[in-house]
Design a protein around this motif. Structure first.
Motif, PDB file in Angstrom:
ATOM      1  N   ASP A  11       8.727   5.044  -7.275  1.00  0.00           N
ATOM      2  CA  ASP A  11       8.991   6.169  -8.154  1.00  0.00           C
ATOM      3  C   ASP A  11       7.718   6.886  -8.586  1.00  0.00           C
ATOM      4  OD1 ASP A  11      11.799   5.901  -8.224  1.00  0.00           O
ATOM      5  OD2 ASP A  11      11.585   4.187  -9.548  1.00  0.00           O
ATOM      6  N   GLU A  12       6.679   6.172  -8.905  1.00  0.00           N
ATOM      7  CA  GLU A  12       5.426   6.764  -9.364  1.00  0.00           C
ATOM      8  C   GLU A  12       4.262   6.127  -8.611  1.00  0.00           C
ATOM      9  OE1 GLU A  12       5.170   9.312 -11.242  1.00  0.00           O
ATOM     10  OE2 GLU A  12       7.272   9.437 -11.778  1.00  0.00           O
ATOM     11  N   GLY A  13       3.392   6.973  -8.065  1.00  0.00           N
ATOM     12  CA  GLY A  13       2.252   6.452  -7.331  1.00  0.00           C
ATOM     13  C   GLY A  13       2.712   5.751  -6.064  1.00  0.00           C
ATOM     14  N   VAL A  14       1.813   4.998  -5.470  1.00  0.00           N
ATOM     15  CA  VAL A  14       2.148   4.220  -4.281  1.00  0.00           C
ATOM     16  C   VAL A  14       1.594   2.820  -4.449  1.00  0.00           C
ATOM     17  CG1 VAL A  14       2.196   6.179  -2.706  1.00  0.00           C
ATOM     18  CG2 VAL A  14       0.053   5.011  -3.121  1.00  0.00           C
ATOM     19  N   PRO A  15       2.145   1.838  -3.747  1.00  0.00           N
ATOM     20  CA  PRO A  15       1.585   0.489  -3.809  1.00  0.00           C
ATOM     21  C   PRO A  15       0.145   0.493  -3.297  1.00  0.00           C
ATOM     22  CG  PRO A  15       3.729   0.501  -2.739  1.00  0.00           C
ATOM     23  CD  PRO A  15       3.315   1.914  -2.879  1.00  0.00           C
ATOM     24  N   PRO A  16      -0.625  -0.512  -3.654  1.00  0.00           N
ATOM     25  CA  PRO A  16      -2.004  -0.598  -3.144  1.00  0.00           C
ATOM     26  C   PRO A  16      -2.012  -0.604  -1.625  1.00  0.00           C
ATOM     27  CG  PRO A  16      -1.600  -2.233  -4.857  1.00  0.00           C
ATOM     28  CD  PRO A  16      -0.270  -1.639  -4.519  1.00  0.00           C
ATOM     29  N   PRO A  17      -3.124  -0.149  -1.008  1.00  0.00           N
ATOM     30  CA  PRO A  17      -3.213  -0.142   0.458  1.00  0.00           C
ATOM     31  C   PRO A  17      -2.945  -1.523   1.048  1.00  0.00           C
ATOM     32  CG  PRO A  17      -5.058   1.037  -0.505  1.00  0.00           C
ATOM     33  CD  PRO A  17      -4.347   0.366  -1.640  1.00  0.00           C
ATOM     34  N   GLU A  37      -5.118   1.980   8.346  1.00  0.00           N
ATOM     35  CA  GLU A  37      -5.585   0.594   8.318  1.00  0.00           C
ATOM     36  C   GLU A  37      -6.382   0.397   7.034  1.00  0.00           C
ATOM     37  OE1 GLU A  37      -7.782   0.129  11.913  1.00  0.00           O
ATOM     38  OE2 GLU A  37      -6.006   0.220  13.212  1.00  0.00           O
ATOM     39  N   ARG A  38      -5.839  -0.408   6.118  1.00  0.00           N
ATOM     40  CA  ARG A  38      -6.452  -0.631   4.808  1.00  0.00           C
ATOM     41  C   ARG A  38      -6.686   0.678   4.070  1.00  0.00           C
ATOM     42  NH1 ARG A  38     -11.054  -4.846   6.984  1.00  0.00           N
ATOM     43  NH2 ARG A  38      -9.633  -6.358   7.893  1.00  0.00           N
ATOM     44  N   GLY A  39      -5.740   1.585   4.171  1.00  0.00           N
ATOM     45  CA  GLY A  39      -5.834   2.858   3.483  1.00  0.00           C
ATOM     46  C   GLY A  39      -6.656   3.904   4.203  1.00  0.00           C
ATOM     47  N   ARG A  40      -7.271   3.553   5.330  1.00  0.00           N
ATOM     48  CA  ARG A  40      -8.122   4.480   6.066  1.00  0.00           C
ATOM     49  C   ARG A  40      -7.348   5.082   7.220  1.00  0.00           C
ATOM     50  NH1 ARG A  40     -13.454   3.743   9.338  1.00  0.00           N
ATOM     51  NH2 ARG A  40     -14.693   5.511   8.606  1.00  0.00           N
ATOM     52  N   ARG A 338     -18.167   2.722  16.309  1.00  0.00           N
ATOM     53  CA  ARG A 338     -16.882   2.507  15.615  1.00  0.00           C
ATOM     54  C   ARG A 338     -16.295   3.834  15.136  1.00  0.00           C
ATOM     55  NH1 ARG A 338     -20.338  -1.632  13.546  1.00  0.00           N
ATOM     56  NH2 ARG A 338     -19.791  -3.679  14.431  1.00  0.00           N
ATOM     57  N   GLU A 339     -17.143   4.690  14.579  1.00  0.00           N
ATOM     58  CA  GLU A 339     -16.650   5.956  14.045  1.00  0.00           C
ATOM     59  C   GLU A 339     -16.230   6.907  15.164  1.00  0.00           C
ATOM     60  OE1 GLU A 339     -15.252   8.592  11.368  1.00  0.00           O
ATOM     61  OE2 GLU A 339     -15.973   6.557  10.940  1.00  0.00           O
ATOM     62  N   VAL A 340     -16.928   6.873  16.284  1.00  0.00           N
ATOM     63  CA  VAL A 340     -16.570   7.737  17.409  1.00  0.00           C
ATOM     64  C   VAL A 340     -15.147   7.441  17.881  1.00  0.00           C
ATOM     65  CG1 VAL A 340     -16.975   8.107  19.874  1.00  0.00           C
ATOM     66  CG2 VAL A 340     -18.867   8.291  18.269  1.00  0.00           C
ATOM     67  N   VAL A 341     -14.813   6.169  18.036  1.00  0.00           N
ATOM     68  CA  VAL A 341     -13.466   5.817  18.492  1.00  0.00           C
ATOM     69  C   VAL A 341     -12.430   6.228  17.455  1.00  0.00           C
ATOM     70  CG1 VAL A 341     -11.944   3.934  19.177  1.00  0.00           C
ATOM     71  CG2 VAL A 341     -14.324   3.923  19.916  1.00  0.00           C
ATOM     72  N   ARG A 342     -12.750   6.029  16.181  1.00  0.00           N
ATOM     73  CA  ARG A 342     -11.818   6.473  15.126  1.00  0.00           C
ATOM     74  C   ARG A 342     -11.578   7.976  15.224  1.00  0.00           C
ATOM     75  NH1 ARG A 342     -12.904   8.344   9.666  1.00  0.00           N
ATOM     76  NH2 ARG A 342     -10.969   8.298   8.459  1.00  0.00           N
ATOM     77  N   GLN A 343     -12.631   8.743  15.467  1.00  0.00           N
ATOM     78  CA  GLN A 343     -12.490  10.199  15.575  1.00  0.00           C
ATOM     79  C   GLN A 343     -11.732  10.598  16.837  1.00  0.00           C
ATOM     80  OE1 GLN A 343     -13.221  12.471  13.269  1.00  0.00           O
ATOM     81  NE2 GLN A 343     -13.937  10.857  11.887  1.00  0.00           N
ATOM     82  N   LEU A 344     -11.934   9.873  17.926  1.00  0.00           N
ATOM     83  CA  LEU A 344     -11.176  10.164  19.143  1.00  0.00           C
ATOM     84  C   LEU A 344      -9.686   9.974  18.904  1.00  0.00           C
ATOM     85  CD1 LEU A 344     -13.331   8.436  21.946  1.00  0.00           C
ATOM     86  CD2 LEU A 344     -13.350  10.832  21.237  1.00  0.00           C
TER      87      LEU A 344
END
Length: 427
Positions: A11-17, A37-40, A338-344
Motif C-alpha cells: 500500500d505504501e512504499g515498497v519492500p526493501p530490495p 539485482e539488489r535494487g540495481r 563489470r560496468e560495461v556488461v551491465r550497460q550492454l
C-alpha cells in the motif's frame, strides 16, 4: 519471514530490495519491465502501444521479390515495409553430402510460406524473418520442422542425462525439442503439461494458416511482462512486482498455468506514486542514458554508438590509486569490465562492440580482466562472442540484438543536428 511473503500487495512504499526481482509498470502509452539485482537496474524492456515488438510473431507471408545477388527474398507480411528472408534462414531438409541450393532454387515470386520474425524493423530496414519456426514454453521449446532433441548446455551433465532420458520417451516423432535451463529438477508431469500446451498451440497455428490468405498474422507473442517472465523463469526470483491490476491478473493466470509455486512471489503495488519512481528505477534509467558512466573508484567509461559499431572507452579519471600505476589501471579495468556488461544489457547494445581498456603491462592482468568480462557476460541472456584482449587493451566482441535499445526507446534524433551531436555554422 520476508514482507512480500506475508501479503501480496503493497500500500505504501515498497519492500526493501531483494536479491533478484522483476518490476512491471504500465503507463497509458507503454509498458516497462525492469530486472533488478539488489535494487540495481540491470535490464529494462520497453514496449510502446504503437510500436510493439514483432519478434516471435508468426505470419503467413507472400514472396514479393527474389534477389539472387543478395541471396535473399522480400516477403509481404502485411506491414508497411516488406520483411527480408535470407537463404540461410529458409528451412530445408538437409541431405547428407548434398549442396544447399541458392535462394532462387528455394523460393519463387508469389509463393506463400509460413515465417517467424527473428528481428524487429530497425531504421530503414524491415523485419528479418526465418522459416525455422520455434515455439517457446516454460520448460521446452518446440521446433515443428526439426527432429532433434537438444538439452541446455548450462545444466549439469547428470541433469542433462536425466532430462534426455525423460524426454526421449515423450518427444513427438515429427517435431524437435529443446529443453530449457528452467527444466532443471522438473518431473514428467510438468514437462508433459508444457509439451501438450505447445503442441496445441502449433495445431492452432497450422489450422489458422489453412484458413487464411497471405499476408496474415497467425500467432502473436503475449504481452511484454509475460514474455520476460517466461524467458527468465529459469532464474531464482524473489519477487515479481507490478502496479497494474490487469498485468497482475495476466501474470497470476500465467504462473498458475506454468508454475503455481511462483504465484506467491507476485506482488501488486498500490502506492501513491508510480512504481518505478518509488523503486528509484526512473533515476537509474536517466543515468543509463548518459554518454559517460562513472565507476566506483573515480574512473569512468564513455559509450559512443556509431553506424558500424559501438566504441567504449575506459578512463582512470580522478582515480590515482594507492601503490603503483599497474594496480591502479587493473582496478579501473576490472570495475569497467563489470560496468560495461551491465550497460550492454541495460541499453541492449548489439552488433560489433570495441572496448578500449587502459593499457596493462602484465599479461596476467589482461587475462584477469578478460575473465571478469566473460564471467559477467554469462549473466546476459543475449548471445555474445568475445575476441581475445589485445596488448593494446582492445577487446572486440559481438552481441546479438533483436530490437531497439534504451536510447531508441527513450530518445529521438535531434532535429537540429540530425544525430551528429554538433550544430554547424555557415562557412
Amino acid at each position: 519471514m520476508p514482507f512480500f511473503k506475508r501479503k501480496r500487495w503493497v500500500d505504501e512504499g515498497v519492500p526493501p530490495p531483494v536479491e533478484r526481482e522483476i518490476a512491471v509498470s504500465v503507463y497509458p502509452e507503454e509498458t516497462r519491465v525492469a530486472v533488478l539485482e539488489r535494487g540495481r537496474l540491470v535490464e529494462i524492456d520497453v514496449e510502446r502501444r504503437d510500436r510493439r515488438s514483432m519478434v516471435g510473431d508468426i505470419y503467413l507471408g507472400r514472396v514479393e521479390n527474389v534477389l539472387p545477388g543478395m541471396e535473399a527474398a522480400f516477403v509481404n507480411i502485411g506491414q508497411e515495409r516488406n520483411a527480408v528472408l535470407y537463404v540461410g534462414d529458409v528451412f530445408i531438409e538437409e541431405k547428407e553430402g548434398g549442396r544447399r541450393p541458392g535462394i532462387k532454387g528455394l523460393l519463387k515470386q508469389g509463393q506463400k510460406l509460413m515465417v517467424q520474425v527473428s528481428k524487429d524493423p530497425m531504421g530503414s530496414k524491415g523485419a528479418r524473418l526465418t522459416t525455422y519456426i520455434s515455439l517457446p514454453g516454460c520448460y521446452l521449446v518446440l521446433l515443428p520442422q526439426a527432429r532433434n532433441l537438444g538439452i541446455s548446455q548450462k545444466l549439469h551433465p547428470e541433469e542433462r542425462q536425466r532430462l534426455r532420458e525423460l524426454m526421449e520417451g515423450m518427444k513427438p516423432p515429427d517435431a524437435g525439442l529443446i529443453v530449457r535451463t528452467a527444466a532443471q529438477g522438473r518431473g514428467e508431469k510438468e514437462l508433459r503439461r508444457d509439451l501438450d500446451f505447445l503442441l496445441r498451440k502449433w495445431k492452432g497455428i497450422k489450422a489458422e494458416a489453412g484458413r487464411r490468405g497471405a499476408p496474415a498474422l497467425l500467432f502473436r507473442e503475449p504481452e511484454l511482462e509475460i514474455r520476460v517472465v517466461r524467458d527468465l523463469l529459469s532464474e531464482e526470483w524473489d519477487r515479481i512486482i507490478t502496479d497494474s491490476p490487469e498485468a497482475h491478473d495476466r501474470l497470476r493466470d500465467y504462473l498458475r498455468s506454468v508454475e503455481p509455486s511462483l504465484e506467491r512471489k507476485l506482488v501488486l503495488f498500490r502506492g501513491r506514486e508510480p512504481l518505478f519512481k518509488a523503486m528509484d528505477i526512473n533515476r537509474q534509467i536517466k543515468e543509463a542514458l548518459r554518454r559517460e558512466i562513472p565507476l566506483p573508484s573515480g574512473g569512468s567509461i564513455v559509450i559512443d554508438p556509431t553506424e558500424a559499431l559501438t566504441a567504449i572507452d575506459v578512463n582512470t579519471g580522478r582515480f590515482v590509486g594507492r601503490s603503483n600505476l599497474e594496480d591502479t589501471v587493473l582496478r579501473t579495468n576490472l570495475e569497467a569490465a563489470r560496468e560495461v556488461v551491465r550497460q550492454l544489457r541495460l541499453r541492449d547494445i548489439g552488433g560489433i562492440i570495441v572496448i578500449d581498456f587502459i593499457d596493462m603491462t602484465e599479461s596476467r592482468n589482461r587475462q584477469e580482466v578478460l575473465e571478469v568480462l566473460e564471467s559477467e557476460l554469462r549473466k546476459d541472456r543475449t548471445k555474445s562472442y568475445v575476441v581475445e584482449l589485445s596488448q593494446l587493451g582492445l577487446v572486440e566482441m559481438t552481441r546479438k540484438n533483436v530490437s531497439e535499445g534504451l536510447i531508441e526507446a527513450f530518445g529521438e534524433t535531434c532535429p537540429m543536428c540530425g544525430g551528429r551531436g554538433v550544430i554547424f555554422r555557415e562557412p
